[in-house]
Write an enzyme that holds these catalytic residues in place. Structure first.
Site, PDB file in Angstrom:
ATOM      1  N   LYS A  54       0.846  -1.195   0.000  1.00  0.00           N
ATOM      2  CA  LYS A  54       0.000   0.000   0.000  1.00  0.00           C
ATOM      3  C   LYS A  54       0.878   1.240   0.000  1.00  0.00           C
ATOM      4  O   LYS A  54       1.967   1.228   0.581  1.00  0.00           O
ATOM      5  CB  LYS A  54      -0.919  -0.009   1.227  1.00  0.00           C
ATOM      6  CG  LYS A  54      -1.897  -1.181   1.287  1.00  0.00           C
ATOM      7  CD  LYS A  54      -2.971  -1.093   0.232  1.00  0.00           C
ATOM      8  CE  LYS A  54      -3.979  -2.237   0.380  1.00  0.00           C
ATOM      9  NZ  LYS A  54      -5.060  -2.165  -0.615  1.00  0.00           N
ATOM     10  N   HIS A  63      -6.835 -12.915  -8.023  1.00  0.00           N
ATOM     11  CA  HIS A  63      -7.551 -11.788  -7.424  1.00  0.00           C
ATOM     12  C   HIS A  63      -8.895 -11.658  -8.133  1.00  0.00           C
ATOM     13  O   HIS A  63      -8.960 -11.668  -9.359  1.00  0.00           O
ATOM     14  CB  HIS A  63      -6.738 -10.497  -7.572  1.00  0.00           C
ATOM     15  CG  HIS A  63      -7.238  -9.376  -6.712  1.00  0.00           C
ATOM     16  ND1 HIS A  63      -8.477  -8.798  -6.879  1.00  0.00           N
ATOM     17  CD2 HIS A  63      -6.662  -8.717  -5.673  1.00  0.00           C
ATOM     18  CE1 HIS A  63      -8.641  -7.836  -5.988  1.00  0.00           C
ATOM     19  NE2 HIS A  63      -7.556  -7.771  -5.236  1.00  0.00           N
TER      20      HIS A  63
END
Length: 428
Positions: free
Chosen positions: A151, A270
């Site tokens: 992140k 994903h």
């Protein structure tokens, strides 16, 4: 359309593909009429009588609507395996999840599940590694794996990305992955990011004595570029690749499965974009079926939901998806719209719980999923008051406490990283 495919006396054959649908007819259309039109449109028929559909052909290939429940708006249809190209997920979906969703005679239509017959299952290899193979790669046999996503999602340079990954590895993460929308942007190119992050994974392995896996996103604009990126990872010494399954598409996933097996790389799936068609309980395709198709094609691990995090999905739904990933034989569960499936020896996928998780949620995650899960944290690691490494350490400490049956509060007395995590995230 000239035929009635409603056939409640039909007993499905072992070679039939069976689908369960939720159907809401349009105004003025009966439940039976909507069901027979849907069955015909998804197989052999048209909107009007066609002379080219002979009685012999219809008798051999016609669908059978063998179960109807107007109260629950549930229909099950048996299709002859001869309607389908063996080994082709795209062709199957073109039939049973294709034009039928555009029909005016239904207001809502949802494909809940498919049972694949053994004759069709044999044309798929399933996961190359799967849950047991991933455990072999990582070298962890008796606990959940701990992972993170670098992140922020995008914006870091390749060097910054590698540094964040290193801190996560050093703190205790087994896996570090790219986020779904990081591929090959100008600020963080694919090849440089892959090279730098794989190097720091090796450094973290040497320092910690644990295997460290980097899951680099190879989602690309073409199949050719996707496969090229896979080869790049192999040449750099990677054990894994990550792919965004829905934007990439089923044909590309089947292509990737073959190439990844040749290279010996595990595949992390994903599921971004799935809720565009899975979230509405009355229309679209279920996430359970998406998971089933991923196992059929042969992805090794898949995001399934968390129950306790930020993503949609109640406990019963998420656990049904989990069971579809890991069980050898899945029993029917009418309440969850799950059809029975014998997986015929295909390896299980490793379920991934990811989305809005913090270290304080690990006892609940462990209670819900047990040991056979990858617990994946984003902000729950990187927003730790002491930084990324401490966030990863707090996750490992919370997991150790859960495995030993110790409360987080008691375990935190001797573990400062967990203590800080409790101070930030534990509900007062």
């Amino acid at each position: 359309m000239r035929r009635d495919y409603v056939d409640p006396g039909y007993s499905p054959k072992d070679t039939d593909l069976i689908c369960e649908f939720h159907i809401e007819p349009a105004a003025g259309i009966s439940f039976e009429e909507a069901s027979t039109h849907m069955a015909g449109e998804s197989s052999i028929d048209s909107w009007t009588e066609i002379s080219t559909l002979s009685p012999e052909l219809a008798a051999r290939l016609k669908p059978h609507v063998f179960y109807l429940d107007a109260d629950t708006q549930t229909v099950r249809v048996a299709y002859s395996e001869d309607l389908f190209e063996l080994g082709s997920v795209p062709q199957v979906l073109s039939a049973v999840a294709g034009n039928i969703f555009s029909m005016k005679i239904v207001d809502n239509l949802r494909l809940q599940d498919i049972t694949f017959p053994k004759s069709m299952l044999r044309e798929f290899e399933g996961p190359n590694f799967g849950l047991p193979g991933v455990r072999d790669i990582v070298g962890v046999k008796d606990r959940p794996l701990v992972g993170t996503i670098v992140k922020p999602k995008v914006g870091l340079t390749s060097e910054m990305h590698a540094e964040v990954a290193y801190n996560a590895f050093a703190g205790g993460c087994d896996l570090v992955k790219d986020d779904e929308n990081l591929t090959d942007q100008k600020f963080n190119g694919f090849e440089k990011r892959a090279e730098l992050t794989l190097k720091i994974a090796e450094k973290a392995e040497a320092e910690t004595g644990e295997r460290k896996m980097y899951l680099c996103n190879i989602t690309a604009p073409t199949c050719e570029e996707m496969i090229r990126r896979l080869h790049v990872l192999k040449d750099l010494g990677a054990s894994y690749a990550m792919i965004d399954i829905v934007p990439t598409g089923w044909t590309a996933l089947q292509t990737l499965r073959e190439a990844a097996a040749d290279e010996g790389l595990a595949l992390h799936a994903h599921r971004c974009m799935h809720s565009a068609f899975t979230r509405n309980p009355r229309h679209g395709v279920s996430m359970l079926l998406v998971a089933k198709l991923c196992r059929l094609i042969g992805l090794d691990q898949l995001h399934i939901g968390t129950v306790v995090g930020k993503m949609h999905g109640d406990k019963d739904e998420v656990l049904s998806i989990r069971d579809e990933c890991v069980l050898d034989t899945v029993p029917a569960d009418p309440e969850q719209h799950v059809l029975a499936q014998d997986w015929g020896g295909l390896k299980p996928m490793f379920p991934v719980a990811s989305g809005g998780l913090a270290p304080t949620m690990i006892p609940d995650l462990y209670s819900i999923f047990g040991k056979e899960v990858i617990m994946q944290f984003g902000g729950g690691i990187h927003a730790h008051p002491m930084g990324t490494a401490a966030g990863a350490a707090a996750c490992r400490q919370a997991l150790e406490a859960s495995l030993e049956g110790i409360s987080l509060q008691d375990y935190a007395k001797d573990h400062k990283e967990l203590e800080a995590a409790l101070g930030k995230w534990l509900e007062k």
